[in-house]
Design a protein around this motif. Structure first.
Motif, PDB file in Angstrom:
ATOM      1  N   LEU A   1       0.837  -1.197   0.000  1.00 18.58           N
ATOM      2  CA  LEU A   1       0.000   0.000   0.000  1.00 18.58           C
ATOM      3  C   LEU A   1       0.874   1.251   0.000  1.00 18.58           C
ATOM      4  O   LEU A   1       0.553   2.239  -0.647  1.00 18.58           O
ATOM      5  CB  LEU A   1      -0.907  -0.016   1.236  1.00 18.58           C
ATOM      6  CG  LEU A   1      -1.913   1.111   1.357  1.00 18.58           C
ATOM      7  CD1 LEU A   1      -2.880   1.069   0.201  1.00 18.58           C
ATOM      8  CD2 LEU A   1      -2.687   1.012   2.658  1.00 18.58           C
ATOM      9  N   LEU A   2       1.981   1.205   0.741  1.00 21.14           N
ATOM     10  CA  LEU A   2       2.812   2.404   0.847  1.00 21.14           C
ATOM     11  C   LEU A   2       3.781   2.545  -0.324  1.00 21.14           C
ATOM     12  O   LEU A   2       4.410   3.578  -0.479  1.00 21.14           O
ATOM     13  CB  LEU A   2       3.576   2.389   2.167  1.00 21.14           C
ATOM     14  CG  LEU A   2       2.687   2.568   3.409  1.00 21.14           C
ATOM     15  CD1 LEU A   2       3.511   2.555   4.668  1.00 21.14           C
ATOM     16  CD2 LEU A   2       1.908   3.879   3.332  1.00 21.14           C
ATOM     17  N   GLY A   3       3.923   1.515  -1.133  1.00 20.45           N
ATOM     18  CA  GLY A   3       4.744   1.629  -2.345  1.00 20.45           C
ATOM     19  C   GLY A   3       6.234   1.552  -2.067  1.00 20.45           C
ATOM     20  O   GLY A   3       6.678   1.413  -0.931  1.00 20.45           O
ATOM     21  N   GLN A   4       7.005   1.676  -3.165  1.00 18.63           N
ATOM     22  CA  GLN A   4       8.445   1.479  -3.064  1.00 18.63           C
ATOM     23  C   GLN A   4       9.154   2.575  -2.280  1.00 18.63           C
ATOM     24  O   GLN A   4      10.272   2.394  -1.838  1.00 18.63           O
ATOM     25  CB  GLN A   4       9.048   1.405  -4.479  1.00 18.63           C
ATOM     26  CG  GLN A   4       8.681   0.131  -5.205  1.00 18.63           C
ATOM     27  CD  GLN A   4       9.441   0.000  -6.536  1.00 18.63           C
ATOM     28  OE1 GLN A   4      10.577   0.392  -6.644  1.00 18.63           O
ATOM     29  NE2 GLN A   4       8.799  -0.548  -7.535  1.00 18.63           N
ATOM     30  N   GLN A   5       8.508   3.743  -2.154  1.00 21.61           N
ATOM     31  CA  GLN A   5       9.188   4.846  -1.472  1.00 21.61           C
ATOM     32  C   GLN A   5       9.107   4.742   0.046  1.00 21.61           C
ATOM     33  O   GLN A   5       9.734   5.516   0.760  1.00 21.61           O
ATOM     34  CB  GLN A   5       8.583   6.194  -1.910  1.00 21.61           C
ATOM     35  CG  GLN A   5       8.785   6.526  -3.371  1.00 21.61           C
ATOM     36  CD  GLN A   5      10.183   7.048  -3.663  1.00 21.61           C
ATOM     37  OE1 GLN A   5      10.956   7.331  -2.757  1.00 21.61           O
ATOM     38  NE2 GLN A   5      10.528   7.152  -4.941  1.00 21.61           N
ATOM     39  N   ALA A   6       8.315   3.803   0.557  1.00 24.54           N
ATOM     40  CA  ALA A   6       8.060   3.763   1.997  1.00 24.54           C
ATOM     41  C   ALA A   6       9.281   3.268   2.771  1.00 24.54           C
ATOM     42  O   ALA A   6      10.064   2.471   2.288  1.00 24.54           O
ATOM     43  CB  ALA A   6       6.887   2.850   2.274  1.00 24.54           C
ATOM     44  N   THR A   7       9.416   3.773   3.989  1.00 16.88           N
ATOM     45  CA  THR A   7      10.504   3.293   4.844  1.00 16.88           C
ATOM     46  C   THR A   7       9.959   2.184   5.748  1.00 16.88           C
ATOM     47  O   THR A   7       8.743   2.017   5.873  1.00 16.88           O
ATOM     48  CB  THR A   7      11.019   4.425   5.745  1.00 16.88           C
ATOM     49  OG1 THR A   7       9.929   4.840   6.561  1.00 16.88           O
ATOM     50  CG2 THR A   7      11.526   5.594   4.922  1.00 16.88           C
TER      51      THR A   7
ATOM     52  N   ASP B   1       7.561   3.495   8.324  1.00 11.48           N
ATOM     53  CA  ASP B   1       6.230   3.796   7.762  1.00 11.48           C
ATOM     54  C   ASP B   1       5.404   2.515   7.705  1.00 11.48           C
ATOM     55  O   ASP B   1       4.221   2.488   8.065  1.00 11.48           O
ATOM     56  CB  ASP B   1       6.349   4.324   6.318  1.00 11.48           C
ATOM     57  CG  ASP B   1       6.937   5.726   6.264  1.00 11.48           C
ATOM     58  OD1 ASP B   1       6.851   6.410   7.287  1.00 11.48           O
ATOM     59  OD2 ASP B   1       7.477   6.102   5.208  1.00 11.48           O
TER      60      ASP B   1
END
Lengths: 521, 323
Positions: free
Chosen positions: B34-40, B43
């Motif tokens: 859900l948070l995608g590839q940019q998520a840490t 997160d």
């Protein structure tokens, strides 16, 4: 029995007659009644949400760009242009003041003000938010309303890429704060098109916003049709059932569509890369010479030409031609098997039965990708063959995206083929990916010089100076090869020759559909 | 009947348990997706907590069953917090329409051809039909679908390439009110997906009817009927077919159930907005509530159809009783 079968017979005859009558004579092909003046678009997936703050998939982005406006608009060269913010200034390197456009209203008639801007960013920054790209905004420490048409943003340190991320749609506070999630299924923005209806998994209908501040669109509206299969979407535009489709498309279909006189095919370099993520923490890939040898054995031209049929372009470095920081002088090792052989021998590898060895250990690696993209599956098979021919032992494994990505995110891979999209700023492709503690440093790369450069690139506001910094970092990374960039992804638009005035944006943004006209219908 | 209904509840519970277990066993975290590839990592951990995914699996299951028993199948993780029941309600009718159209087509073609093949065993028509059905059963659905598009949409320009018209019942109503256009439009949209989906069922039904008819036609009561002087047509349709149709009903029932859950490929090629598409997207996104809800509904429909088949058995064959 007889009456039942007679009845069934009549129904069947009726159905067939209906099909025949409706067939060749034509009831207007696939056009729904009343679709005149509507541009019929085909997208690959249904939008997950109509709320731009939570948009994750590309269709949600496209919908958001049509229905909402951001503070800025990123033009064809990804340079920010005024949108809901008519101008801005930076009194200090950490303060941004935005002067908002006056007289703008949301589609429900309510006025757009600074409160909406503050609300949008505060809800994205809320730690419990589900906003997928929250991390792009976390350097913002404060968003304040100065007056009804002025907003001030403060960042924790100078944050040069900020403007590139402020194209996210501004949502109406008066609807959002009800917290009923209605914006997700019934988007209300200030954009050129107004939401009308949504048949889940099938189509989204938008109509022209006659009161749009940038001038009313010339067409009556848009119908976004969800056609998941790439070839079926290509067939639909070929048959005249759609007026517009764009990437992702299969190279074979694009080659065929180019031949049609009723269609216009436009190809440009997009904002994505396809690359190999190489885990630098496990032997033998922890050895930089092995990584460089792989790069010398990778024929990117052949992949671009044979597998992607020229739709994507062979890459030379991390900096894509669509970026302002691009220069052709930064180059990763180019295809040269002789150099690879020399490098491995110099590194102490010896060829035993067709496979290189060092200290009794074979040069064996695993190459992964995900099964959803047939071109990527073909590319890993190509690489397996090429690398094995020159003394690597290569095991290929393909899994569906969730399984594949969760293993890569946990750095359980050795070499993984995947991509990055929407690279509107070099910071977006490099900071989290290559700084030692970066959130997406799945390759476990660590280099203090690169850390310092990427930090400087982020905090330097002058674009020319930034370009130099990123070029320097990209050259170090091209030598160290934690990423082997295979391709610059192409962006392809196929449109009906009846559709005039569309200006493609390599990001895939469809906002310029507000200026198109539709001849013949 | 009561016992069979109780069995159905047990089956549904078992299926929920199985699907729930499988979903949590396979790798892939909805929060990360859900948070995608940019998520840490932070997160993702925070969202896992917000979504309750950090609780023990058994606790999540108990909560799910308790809510499902009250008719609440939860909300989608990915589709903007839509209620799963609403999503299923929006997609199920399209799938049902397609499945029943395909089955009607399959029966309309399969039964007469099967009877013909049996009556004229080893004739040219029998040999050709059996050969054609053999080719049909070997043909991949996505390929057949693309061939249909090539023929009917691109070459002949008869049928639209994708999508669904007005739902059939609404289109019928419109026709009764004097507007036939929506019905024609709906049928034209339905034609290619229904034909594609019908093919494998046509093959099964033809072969089943043929063999069942051959068996029945060799029995004594058929000879008796013939010796009484009944016409060949009356013997075939009124006496033989009625007895041969029992195993066919089973196949039809099972096929309708299978089509309801298994029309994924056809739905994808023709952009038919049905349950198959919803389910496949949900699986690839690890949208747990949607996968669980859709599977449960498919299982329920399957069970109901099986029950209906059993009832039909009793109706067609007075010797069968359910206690």
């Amino acid at each position: 029995m007889r009456t039942r079968s007679t009845w069934l017979g009549w129904v069947l005859v009726g159905c067939l007659a209906g099909l025949l009558v409706g067939g060749p004579v034509g009831v207007g092909r696939a056009q729904a009644p009343g679709s005149a003046g509507m541009v019929r678009i085909g997208l690959d997936v249904d939008a997950g949400t109509g709320d731009p703050r939570f948009a994750l998939d590309s269709s949600a982005y496209r919908l958001g760009e049509l229905v909402y406006d951001g503070l800025v608009y990123l033009n064809n060269r990804q340079a920010p242009e005024p949108s809901l913010a008519s101008s801005w200034d930076t009194p200090t390197p950490t303060t941004w003041v935005f002067h908002l456009r006056r007289g703008v209203t949301f589609h429900d008639g309510q006025p757009f003000t600074a409160d909406d801007v503050v609300y949008t960013f505060e809800t994205i920054l809320d730690p419990s938010s589900k906003a997928p790209y929250r991390s792009l905004y976390t350097p913002i420490t404060k968003v304040e309303k100065v007056d009804a048409y002025t907003v001030r943003m403060t960042t924790s340190a100078p944050y040069a890429p900020l403007l590139s991320y402020l194209n996210i749609g501004i949502v109406p506070k008066h609807i959002g704060e009800k917290n009923d999630g209605s914006l997700a299924s019934h988007p209300v923005g200030t954009g050129p098109f107004r939401f009308v209806s949504w048949d889940r998994g099938s189509k989204i209908t938008l109509e022209a916003n006659a009161r749009y501040w940038g001038g009313a669109p010339k067409v009556r509206g848009l119908v976004i049709n969800i056609v998941p299969d790439n070839s079926a979407r290509a067939a639909a535009v070929e048959a005249g059932d759609l007026d517009f489709i764009h990437s992702p498309l299969s190279p074979q279909d694009v080659a065929r569509l180019r031949k049609s006189s009723n269609l216009i095919v436009t190809k440009m370099t997009g904002l994505g890369i396809t690359y190999l993520n190489i885990n630098t923490s496990v032997w033998p890939l922890s050895d930089v010479k092995v990584r460089q040898a792989l790069a010398y054995l990778t024929d990117r031209q052949a992949i671009a030409a044979d597998i992607y049929q020229g739709m994507d372009q062979a890459a030379t470095s991390l900096l894509t031609p669509g970026l302002w920081a691009y220069t052709g002088s930064v180059r990763q090792p180019e295809y040269n098997p002789a150099k690879a052989r020399a490098l491995l021998q110099e590194d102490g590898f010896t060829l035993q039965g067709g496979v290189y060895e060092k200290d009794g250990k074979p040069l064996a690696i695993e190459l992964w990708t995900h099964s959803e993209d047939p071109n990527r599956v073909q590319a890993v098979e190509f690489l397996q063959n090429a690398w094995q021919k020159y003394g690597f032992r290569v095991k290929v494994s393909t899994n569906e995206w969730p399984t594949f990505s969760s293993a890569v995110y946990a750095s359980k891979h050795q070499v993984a083929l995947l991509g990055w999209l929407n690279i509107v700023d070099p910071d977006r492709l490099m900071f989290n990916q290559f700084t030692s503690n970066g959130g997406q440093n799945w390759e476990k790369y660590s280099n203090p010089t690169v850390d310092a450069l990427l930090q400087r690139g982020r905090t330097t506001l002058d674009r020319a100076a930034r370009a130099k910094i990123y070029q320097q970092a990209a050259q170090i990374l091209a030598n160290d090869q934690p990423y082997d960039v295979l391709l610059y992804q192409g962006y392809v638009v196929v449109q009906s020759a009846q559709l005039h005035g569309f200006v493609p944006n390599p990001s895939g943004n469809l906002k310029t559909l507000d200026a198109v006209t539709l001849g013949g219908r | 009947m009561l016992r069979r209904l109780a069995q159905m509840v047990v089956v549904l519970f078992g299926i929920s348990l199985l699907v729930f277990g499988l979903l949590h066993l396979v790798p892939g975290d909805p929060a990360a997706l859900l948070l995608g590839q940019q998520a840490t990592a932070q997160d993702i951990a925070r969202l896992r907590h917000v979504m309750g995914l950090d609780r023990p699996v058994w606790y999540q299951f108990v909560q799910y069953v308790a809510r499902a028993a009250r008719g609440d199948l939860g909300t989608s993780i990915f589709l903007g917090g839509q209620r799963v029941t609403v999503l299923i309600g929006a997609h199920l009718p399209a799938t049902a329409e397609l499945a029943f159209a395909a089955m009607a087509l399959a029966v309309a073609v399969g039964v007469p051809v099967g009877v013909l093949c049996a009556v004229r065993q080893y004739s040219l028509i029998d040999v050709v039909s059996m050969a054609v059905t053999q080719i049909g059963v070997s043909m991949p659905v996505f390929w057949l679908g693309m061939l249909f598009i090539l023929l009917f949409s691109l070459q002949l320009r008869w049928l639209p390439t994708f999508g669904r018209g007005m739902p059939l019942p609404a289109a019928f109503l419109a026709m009764l009110e004097g507007n036939g256009a929506p019905l024609v439009d709906s049928l034209r949209h339905l034609a290619m997906p229904a034909m594609t989906l019908a093919l494998s069922a046509v093959v099964l039904i033809t072969r089943m009817v043929r063999s069942a008819m051959l068996e029945v036609l060799g029995q004594d009561y058929v000879r008796t009927a013939r010796s009484k002087g009944l016409t060949a047509r009356a013997v075939t349709y009124r006496h033989a077919l009625r007895n041969a149709v029992l195993p066919v009903i089973t196949i039809v029932g099972l096929q309708v159930g299978a089509l309801l859950g298994g029309a994924v490929v056809t739905e994808t090629i023709f952009a038919w907005p049905g349950l198959g598409q919803l389910l496949i997207n949900a699986i690839s996104q690890r949208d747990f509530p949607v996968v669980q809800g859709a599977t449960l509904v498919i299982a329920l429909v399957f069970s109901v159809i099986n029950l209906a088949v059993d009832v039909a058995y009793a109706w067609l064959d007075p010797r069968i009783h359910y206690g």
